[in-house]
Write a protein that holds these residues in place. Structure first.
Motif, PDB file in Angstrom:
ATOM      1  N   THR A 157       0.834  -1.209   0.000  1.00  0.00           N
ATOM      2  CA  THR A 157       0.000   0.000   0.000  1.00  0.00           C
ATOM      3  C   THR A 157       0.863   1.251   0.000  1.00  0.00           C
ATOM      4  N   VAL A 158       1.908   1.253   0.812  1.00  0.00           N
ATOM      5  CA  VAL A 158       2.827   2.395   0.842  1.00  0.00           C
ATOM      6  C   VAL A 158       3.450   2.613  -0.533  1.00  0.00           C
ATOM      7  N   GLU A 159       3.885   1.518  -1.154  1.00  0.00           N
ATOM      8  CA  GLU A 159       4.500   1.630  -2.478  1.00  0.00           C
ATOM      9  C   GLU A 159       3.492   2.121  -3.509  1.00  0.00           C
ATOM     10  N   MET A 160       2.263   1.639  -3.436  1.00  0.00           N
ATOM     11  CA  MET A 160       1.205   2.088  -4.340  1.00  0.00           C
ATOM     12  C   MET A 160       0.966   3.588  -4.196  1.00  0.00           C
ATOM     13  N   MET A 161       0.928   4.074  -2.964  1.00  0.00           N
ATOM     14  CA  MET A 161       0.707   5.496  -2.737  1.00  0.00           C
ATOM     15  C   MET A 161       1.867   6.324  -3.264  1.00  0.00           C
ATOM     16  N   ARG A 162       3.084   5.845  -3.076  1.00  0.00           N
ATOM     17  CA  ARG A 162       4.245   6.564  -3.598  1.00  0.00           C
ATOM     18  C   ARG A 162       4.220   6.619  -5.121  1.00  0.00           C
ATOM     19  N   ASN A 163       3.825   5.510  -5.738  1.00  0.00           N
ATOM     20  CA  ASN A 163       3.737   5.482  -7.200  1.00  0.00           C
ATOM     21  C   ASN A 163       2.684   6.457  -7.723  1.00  0.00           C
ATOM     22  N   ALA A 164       1.695   6.739  -6.871  1.00  0.00           N
ATOM     23  CA  ALA A 164       0.643   7.683  -7.245  1.00  0.00           C
ATOM     24  C   ALA A 164       1.023   9.126  -6.917  1.00  0.00           C
ATOM     25  N   GLY A 165       2.240   9.326  -6.394  1.00  0.00           N
ATOM     26  CA  GLY A 165       2.720  10.675  -6.136  1.00  0.00           C
ATOM     27  C   GLY A 165       2.617  11.142  -4.705  1.00  0.00           C
ATOM     28  N   ALA A 166       2.145  10.277  -3.791  1.00  0.00           N
ATOM     29  CA  ALA A 166       2.021  10.684  -2.392  1.00  0.00           C
ATOM     30  C   ALA A 166       3.378  10.599  -1.699  1.00  0.00           C
ATOM     31  N   SER A 167       3.613  11.503  -0.773  1.00  0.00           N
ATOM     32  CA  SER A 167       4.829  11.487   0.024  1.00  0.00           C
ATOM     33  C   SER A 167       4.550  10.708   1.305  1.00  0.00           C
ATOM     34  N   VAL A 168       4.989   9.462   1.343  1.00  0.00           N
ATOM     35  CA  VAL A 168       4.708   8.585   2.480  1.00  0.00           C
ATOM     36  C   VAL A 168       6.030   8.174   3.109  1.00  0.00           C
ATOM     37  N   PRO A 169       6.192   8.347   4.412  1.00  0.00           N
ATOM     38  CA  PRO A 169       7.470   8.001   5.053  1.00  0.00           C
ATOM     39  C   PRO A 169       7.729   6.499   5.057  1.00  0.00           C
ATOM     40  N   GLU A 170       8.997   6.146   5.215  1.00  0.00           N
ATOM     41  CA  GLU A 170       9.388   4.741   5.277  1.00  0.00           C
ATOM     42  C   GLU A 170       8.854   4.128   6.572  1.00  0.00           C
ATOM     43  N   PRO A 171       8.101   3.047   6.494  1.00  0.00           N
ATOM     44  CA  PRO A 171       7.563   2.429   7.721  1.00  0.00           C
ATOM     45  C   PRO A 171       8.662   1.903   8.633  1.00  0.00           C
ATOM     46  N   ILE A 172       8.403   1.967   9.931  1.00  0.00           N
ATOM     47  CA  ILE A 172       9.273   1.415  10.958  1.00  0.00           C
ATOM     48  C   ILE A 172       8.574   0.170  11.507  1.00  0.00           C
ATOM     49  N   LEU A 173       9.190  -0.987  11.338  1.00  0.00           N
ATOM     50  CA  LEU A 173       8.568  -2.242  11.730  1.00  0.00           C
ATOM     51  C   LEU A 173       8.901  -2.557  13.188  1.00  0.00           C
ATOM     52  N   LEU A 174       7.857  -2.773  13.989  1.00  0.00           N
ATOM     53  CA  LEU A 174       8.022  -3.043  15.421  1.00  0.00           C
ATOM     54  C   LEU A 174       7.582  -4.469  15.728  1.00  0.00           C
ATOM     55  N   PRO A 175       8.511  -5.387  16.036  1.00  0.00           N
ATOM     56  CA  PRO A 175       8.106  -6.748  16.393  1.00  0.00           C
ATOM     57  C   PRO A 175       7.301  -6.762  17.698  1.00  0.00           C
ATOM     58  N   THR A 176       6.170  -7.460  17.677  1.00  0.00           N
ATOM     59  CA  THR A 176       5.279  -7.478  18.835  1.00  0.00           C
ATOM     60  C   THR A 176       4.832  -8.899  19.160  1.00  0.00           C
ATOM     61  N   LEU A 177       4.218  -9.020  20.350  1.00  0.00           N
ATOM     62  CA  LEU A 177       3.620 -10.282  20.804  1.00  0.00           C
ATOM     63  C   LEU A 177       4.616 -11.441  20.690  1.00  0.00           C
ATOM     64  N   MET A 178       5.832 -11.167  21.121  1.00  0.00           N
ATOM     65  CA  MET A 178       6.923 -12.138  21.040  1.00  0.00           C
ATOM     66  C   MET A 178       6.849 -13.102  22.227  1.00  0.00           C
ATOM     67  N   ASP A 179       6.630 -14.372  21.923  1.00  0.00           N
ATOM     68  CA  ASP A 179       6.655 -15.416  22.945  1.00  0.00           C
ATOM     69  C   ASP A 179       8.006 -16.102  22.871  1.00  0.00           C
ATOM     70  N   ARG A 180       8.899 -15.748  23.766  1.00  0.00           N
ATOM     71  CA  ARG A 180      10.278 -16.224  23.695  1.00  0.00           C
ATOM     72  C   ARG A 180      10.392 -17.721  23.979  1.00  0.00           C
ATOM     73  N   ARG A 181       9.314 -18.335  24.471  1.00  0.00           N
ATOM     74  CA  ARG A 181       9.355 -19.771  24.754  1.00  0.00           C
ATOM     75  C   ARG A 181       9.144 -20.609  23.497  1.00  0.00           C
ATOM     76  N   VAL A 182       8.691 -19.957  22.407  1.00  0.00           N
ATOM     77  CA  VAL A 182       8.280 -20.681  21.210  1.00  0.00           C
ATOM     78  C   VAL A 182       9.310 -20.478  20.098  1.00  0.00           C
ATOM     79  N   ARG A 183       9.797 -21.573  19.552  1.00  0.00           N
ATOM     80  CA  ARG A 183      10.843 -21.498  18.529  1.00  0.00           C
ATOM     81  C   ARG A 183      10.375 -20.734  17.296  1.00  0.00           C
ATOM     82  N   ILE A 184       9.119 -20.943  16.874  1.00  0.00           N
ATOM     83  CA  ILE A 184       8.635 -20.295  15.648  1.00  0.00           C
ATOM     84  C   ILE A 184       8.651 -18.781  15.782  1.00  0.00           C
ATOM     85  N   ALA A 185       8.484 -18.267  17.001  1.00  0.00           N
ATOM     86  CA  ALA A 185       8.537 -16.816  17.205  1.00  0.00           C
ATOM     87  C   ALA A 185       9.945 -16.293  16.908  1.00  0.00           C
TER      88      ALA A 185
END
Length: 253
Positions: A157-185
């Motif tokens: 969506t961000v890339e689509m908006m930029r291609n349409a000429g919108a000035s959209v900042p680079e997203p900052i990804l925040l890892p959440t809901l981390m269960d450190r007991r689980v390998r898949i996390a």
């Protein structure tokens, strides 16, 4: 005078918790703070016990609204209700609709040091308005493989908006809901960092903790509650990062 949008095209990843936590830090620092709830489910409005759920709708329809107090001193709110979904359906194709929020926020930028937007977990006019109005975008990403689809959608969506000429900042990804007991996390966290590199916030992760839910039950940001310090430290580091991000953006401009 910063506008921060908290966004993901998937629900249940910690968007509202993140938005409320950032607002809570601003209130503790005695910075004038406005939280805007753009989600028709009104989770942030309910979380902070705001009495008026019509503020966001009024802002988008008439271009102005009076923020109401919340249960947390120092956090003002433009609340949400289910009519936002109707508004999106009715005005989704209206010319200029995607810029309406940014225009309406201009006078509010003069009143509030921090404006934080909680967004709906789906692509539509409300999300696009928030992304277009933001100076910074925080994307909470649950450390679960199924959550990566929402992240990928948001980045498209961000890339689509930029291609349409919108000035959209680079997203900052925040890892959440981390269960450190689980390998898949741990594997998912490693994949997020490998695929998106410097977009990923490196100041910590938000853990899976039932006490965070207790904070929501009590109507308090996790940063206001001593038992929740592990999550609080991550949000405090994120807040500092966003302040630095804003300063860097202003210098670049």
């Amino acid at each position: 005078m910063s506008v921060w949008a908290v966004a993901n095209q998937k629900g249940g990843v910690g968007k509202t918790t993140t938005a409320v936590a950032l607002a809570g830090i601003a209130s503790e620092l005695r910075e004038a703070c406005l939280l805007i709830d753009l989600d028709p489910h009104a989770s942030a409005t309910s979380y902070l016990r705001a009495r008026d759920g019509s503020g966001a709708e009024k802002l988008l329809t008439v271009g102005r609204a009076d923020p109401c107090p919340t249960a947390v001193e120092g956090i003002m709110m433009l609340g949400a209700n289910a009519r936002l979904a109707t508004l999106e359906r009715q005005q989704g194709g209206t010319a200029g609709m995607g810029r309406r929020l940014g225009q309406a926020l201009q006078p509010l930028r003069e009143r509030y040091a921090r404006i934080i937007i909680d967004t709906p977990p789906m692509l539509g006019g409300l999300l696009i308005n928030a992304l277009a109005a933001a100076d910074a975008i925080v994307v909470p990403v649950q450390t679960d493989p199924l959550a990566l689809n929402g992240l990928e959608g948001l980045l498209r969506t961000v890339e689509m908006m930029r291609n349409a000429g919108a000035s959209v900042p680079e997203p900052i990804l925040l890892p959440t809901l981390m269960d450190r007991r689980v390998r898949i996390a741990h594997e998912t966290l490693a994949e997020i960092r490998e695929r998106w590199g410097d977009k990923v916030f490196d100041g910590g992760v938000v853990p899976m903790d039932t006490r965070i839910r207790e904070a929501a039950r009590d109507g308090k940001p996790v940063t206001h509650c001593a038992p929740y310090r592990h999550a609080s430290s991550t949000y405090e580091a994120l807040y500092e990062h966003l302040l630095g991000h804003g300063a860097a953006s202003e210098q670049a401009a």
